[in-house]
Motif scaffolding. Structure first.
Motif, PDB file in Angstrom:
ATOM      1  N   UNK A 160       0.816  -1.207   0.000  1.00 34.49           N
ATOM      2  CA  UNK A 160       0.000   0.000   0.000  1.00 34.49           C
ATOM      3  C   UNK A 160       0.852   1.261   0.000  1.00 34.49           C
ATOM      4  N   UNK A 161       0.197   2.409  -0.250  1.00 29.79           N
ATOM      5  CA  UNK A 161       0.890   3.683  -0.103  1.00 29.79           C
ATOM      6  C   UNK A 161       1.308   3.876   1.339  1.00 29.79           C
ATOM      7  N   UNK A 162       2.525   4.339   1.563  1.00 31.00           N
ATOM      8  CA  UNK A 162       3.081   4.322   2.919  1.00 31.00           C
ATOM      9  C   UNK A 162       2.506   5.394   3.840  1.00 31.00           C
ATOM     10  N   UNK A 163       1.617   6.246   3.338  1.00 33.30           N
ATOM     11  CA  UNK A 163       0.924   7.221   4.200  1.00 33.30           C
ATOM     12  C   UNK A 163      -0.580   7.011   4.134  1.00 33.30           C
ATOM     13  N   UNK A 164      -1.124   6.905   2.927  1.00 33.85           N
ATOM     14  CA  UNK A 164      -2.575   6.837   2.780  1.00 33.85           C
ATOM     15  C   UNK A 164      -3.112   5.422   2.593  1.00 33.85           C
ATOM     16  N   UNK A 312       1.948  -5.682   9.107  1.00 31.80           N
ATOM     17  CA  UNK A 312       2.989  -4.995   9.856  1.00 31.80           C
ATOM     18  C   UNK A 312       2.427  -3.948  10.803  1.00 31.80           C
ATOM     19  N   UNK A 313       3.249  -2.948  11.098  1.00 33.07           N
ATOM     20  CA  UNK A 313       2.901  -2.004  12.157  1.00 33.07           C
ATOM     21  C   UNK A 313       2.478  -0.630  11.711  1.00 33.07           C
ATOM     22  N   UNK A 314       2.281  -0.411  10.402  1.00 30.48           N
ATOM     23  CA  UNK A 314       2.050   0.935   9.892  1.00 30.48           C
ATOM     24  C   UNK A 314       0.604   1.104   9.427  1.00 30.48           C
ATOM     25  N   UNK A 315      -0.059   2.145   9.921  1.00 29.22           N
ATOM     26  CA  UNK A 315      -1.383   2.508   9.412  1.00 29.22           C
ATOM     27  C   UNK A 315      -1.642   3.965   9.746  1.00 29.22           C
ATOM     28  N   UNK A 316      -2.725   4.499   9.189  1.00 24.36           N
ATOM     29  CA  UNK A 316      -3.064   5.909   9.399  1.00 24.36           C
ATOM     30  C   UNK A 316      -4.515   6.045   9.824  1.00 24.36           C
ATOM     31  N   UNK A 317      -4.846   7.179  10.398  1.00 29.26           N
ATOM     32  CA  UNK A 317      -6.245   7.491  10.667  1.00 29.26           C
ATOM     33  C   UNK A 317      -6.470   8.968  10.423  1.00 29.26           C
ATOM     34  N   UNK A 318      -7.723   9.307  10.128  1.00 31.42           N
ATOM     35  CA  UNK A 318      -8.094  10.670   9.791  1.00 31.42           C
ATOM     36  C   UNK A 318      -9.027  11.212  10.869  1.00 31.42           C
ATOM     37  N   UNK A 319      -8.699  12.381  11.382  1.00 33.48           N
ATOM     38  CA  UNK A 319      -9.543  13.016  12.386  1.00 33.48           C
ATOM     39  C   UNK A 319     -10.828  13.548  11.751  1.00 33.48           C
ATOM     40  N   UNK A 320     -11.859  13.597  12.543  1.00 32.06           N
ATOM     41  CA  UNK A 320     -13.075  14.277  12.122  1.00 32.06           C
ATOM     42  C   UNK A 320     -12.734  15.724  11.786  1.00 32.06           C
ATOM     43  N   UNK A 321     -13.376  16.270  10.766  1.00 29.64           N
ATOM     44  CA  UNK A 321     -13.023  17.597  10.264  1.00 29.64           C
ATOM     45  C   UNK A 321     -13.226  18.708  11.279  1.00 29.64           C
ATOM     46  N   UNK A 322     -13.991  18.439  12.318  1.00 32.25           N
ATOM     47  CA  UNK A 322     -14.201  19.483  13.334  1.00 32.25           C
ATOM     48  C   UNK A 322     -12.945  19.742  14.168  1.00 32.25           C
ATOM     49  N   UNK A 323     -11.985  18.832  14.072  1.00 32.87           N
ATOM     50  CA  UNK A 323     -10.722  18.996  14.797  1.00 32.87           C
ATOM     51  C   UNK A 323      -9.677  19.540  13.828  1.00 32.87           C
ATOM     52  N   UNK A 354       0.013  14.575   8.657  1.00 33.85           N
ATOM     53  CA  UNK A 354       0.223  14.884   7.239  1.00 33.85           C
ATOM     54  C   UNK A 354      -0.944  15.707   6.706  1.00 33.85           C
ATOM     55  N   UNK A 355      -0.611  16.668   5.847  1.00 34.98           N
ATOM     56  CA  UNK A 355      -1.611  17.412   5.090  1.00 34.98           C
ATOM     57  C   UNK A 355      -1.690  16.765   3.712  1.00 34.98           C
ATOM     58  N   UNK A 356      -2.592  15.811   3.547  1.00 34.16           N
ATOM     59  CA  UNK A 356      -2.634  15.016   2.326  1.00 34.16           C
ATOM     60  C   UNK A 356      -3.041  15.848   1.120  1.00 34.16           C
ATOM     61  N   UNK A 357      -3.909  16.812   1.295  1.00 30.80           N
ATOM     62  CA  UNK A 357      -4.368  17.601   0.150  1.00 30.80           C
ATOM     63  C   UNK A 357      -3.201  18.298  -0.554  1.00 30.80           C
ATOM     64  N   UNK A 358      -2.193  18.683   0.211  1.00 31.84           N
ATOM     65  CA  UNK A 358      -1.038  19.358  -0.407  1.00 31.84           C
ATOM     66  C   UNK A 358      -0.112  18.382  -1.106  1.00 31.84           C
ATOM     67  N   UNK A 359      -0.340  17.073  -0.930  1.00 33.06           N
ATOM     68  CA  UNK A 359       0.542  16.055  -1.482  1.00 33.06           C
ATOM     69  C   UNK A 359      -0.028  15.411  -2.738  1.00 33.06           C
ATOM     70  N   UNK A 370      -7.507  16.056   9.190  1.00 39.14           N
ATOM     71  CA  UNK A 370      -6.056  15.855   9.155  1.00 39.14           C
ATOM     72  C   UNK A 370      -5.730  14.386   9.375  1.00 39.14           C
ATOM     73  N   UNK A 371      -4.771  13.874   8.631  1.00 38.91           N
ATOM     74  CA  UNK A 371      -4.330  12.485   8.764  1.00 38.91           C
ATOM     75  C   UNK A 371      -3.138  12.392   9.705  1.00 38.91           C
ATOM     76  N   UNK A 372      -3.136  11.363  10.537  1.00 42.95           N
ATOM     77  CA  UNK A 372      -1.980  11.031  11.378  1.00 42.95           C
ATOM     78  C   UNK A 372      -1.571   9.600  11.069  1.00 42.95           C
ATOM     79  N   UNK A 373      -0.307   9.419  10.728  1.00 42.35           N
ATOM     80  CA  UNK A 373       0.215   8.069  10.525  1.00 42.35           C
ATOM     81  C   UNK A 373       0.831   7.570  11.818  1.00 42.35           C
TER      82      UNK A 373
END
Length: 397
Positions: A160-164, A312-323, A354-359, A370-373
């Protein structure tokens, strides 16, 4: 060499060229560390018969020592390849692929979820070297055919993509590439060659950042390019030789020491990461959890079909937009057991926002928050969960 008695020579000469008497037959489990720049030849005929592409003969320390060759052979075995080359970092391995296969006027396809330094490298080749680069939606599958041009020479994959964390349909994309005679290269660092076997799905080159799980100690920088086809391996080897990069035998020995425990560590990371990911899905602060083993992660069906041995040990989650970003930063900084840092594969847990929109340039990112890996290390999962819960309450409560 002459047959002169060493005992007749000056002491300084005997120190530089000693007459060692070491009892033969010593054996141990570890590969000896062979440090060398100069390789000594028994005679001039041997030296003059050397061919740079012949891996069976020692030529110069930059091209290999018994220690580095042992590591390369074991990496090829893990990945299911035939030939492996070591580089001083994962990015150096990516560079090796570019410089071996493309030139000015050629076209390269790169997934929009690609490892950031790979994107930077591709942009540099486009701006300074006349290489044409197109970024494509990683979920395009066989539709990648629409992006291929007459001058397309290389298609990068990352699954998979290493951030998203999108998992690509690798076999479908490889089938398109093979039909057009285009080389495919995959950054397979996420699976460490354990959970995904790229050569079984037709990929031509696998790139590994040995900095990660192969090292396991967060203390080594190293990479590798692995292939099955010898002619392709020769192109990679020629480019590496021209670039003049090499790997320390001491560093190679540390990776060799870690390999026997890699699968056990990978499985431990996987158990804790999946448990924490499932728990995060229950949190009201979280809009999405991006873990390939969860059925709502993009490409989960391909993960389920093509991967074995976990994620493995890598995954990401996205906060609710209110945060907002400031609150998310406060959450990351409130974590006590997660350090702030890139990379993964070691014993210590890590977090990075990470700010994914800028990537993104070629695919729509569906999330507002906002995404946090997270990288889940070898700490107790219950302690990590408690740490995340406390940080959420402190930053957002």
């Amino acid at each position: 060499m002459t047959d002169s008695s060493n005992s007749e020579r000056d002491l300084q000469t005997r120190i530089v060229q000693p007459d060692d008497r070491i009892t033969p037959g010593f054996e141990s489990f570890s590969v000896p560390v062979t440090r060398a720049s100069t390789v000594v030849f028994p005679d001039l005929a041997t030296m003059r018969e050397l061919v740079w592409s012949d891996d069976s003969k020692w030529r110069y320390g930059l091209h290999g020592t018994p220690t580095t060759v042992a590591l390369a052979q074991r990496l090829a075995t893990i990945e299911g390849g035939e030939h492996a080359l070591l580089q001083p970092s994962g990015l150096a391995a990516i560079s090796n692929v570019y410089f071996a296969l493309v030139k000015s006027g050629d076209h390269v396809l790169v997934p929009d979820n690609v490892y950031g330094p790979n994107r930077d490298h591709a942009d540099w080749l486009a701006s300074d070297f006349g290489v044409e680069v197109t970024y494509y939606d990683p979920m395009k599958g066989a539709g990648i055919a629409d992006d291929i041009r007459d001058n397309t020479k290389l298609i990068w994959l990352e699954a998979p993509g290493s951030v998203t964390m999108e998992v690509q349909d690798v076999p479908a994309m490889v089938a398109v590439a093979r039909a057009r005679g285009i080389v495919t290269a995959i950054d397979n660092t996420y699976s460490a060659g354990l959970a995904f076997k790229p050569f079984e799905h037709g990929v031509d080159i696998s790139v590994q950042a040995l900095t990660k799980y192969q090292s396991g100690g967060s203390d080594i920088l190293m990479g590798a390019t692995i292939a099955r086809d010898f002619e392709l391996h020769k192109k990679l080897k020629r480019a590496r030789m021209r670039l003049g990069v090499g790997v320390s035998s001491d560093d190679a020995s540390l990776v060799l020491r870690s390999l026997p425990t890699m699968q056990l560590r990978y499985e431990a990371h996987d158990r804790s990461a999946l448990a924490l990911a499932k728990w995060l899905k229950t949190r009201p602060e979280v809009a999405a959890v991006l873990h390939p083993a969860l059925d709502d992660c993009p490409g989960h069906e391909f993960f389920k079909r093509d991967f074995s041995g976990g994620a493995g040990g890598l995954f990401s989650f996205v906060f609710d937009a209110r945060h907002g970003a400031a609150q998310v930063d406060a959450f990351v900084e409130a974590l006590e057991l997660f350090s702030i840092g890139w990379s993964w594969g070691g014993a210590h847990s890590l977090a990075m926002p990470y700010d994914i929109r800028s990537m993104r340039t070629a695919s729509k990112w569906p999330h507002e928050g906002v995404l946090v890996r997270l990288y889940i290390g070898l700490e107790s999962e219950s302690d990590l969960r408690a740490d995340v819960e406390r940080a959420l309450e402190k930053a957002l409560g």
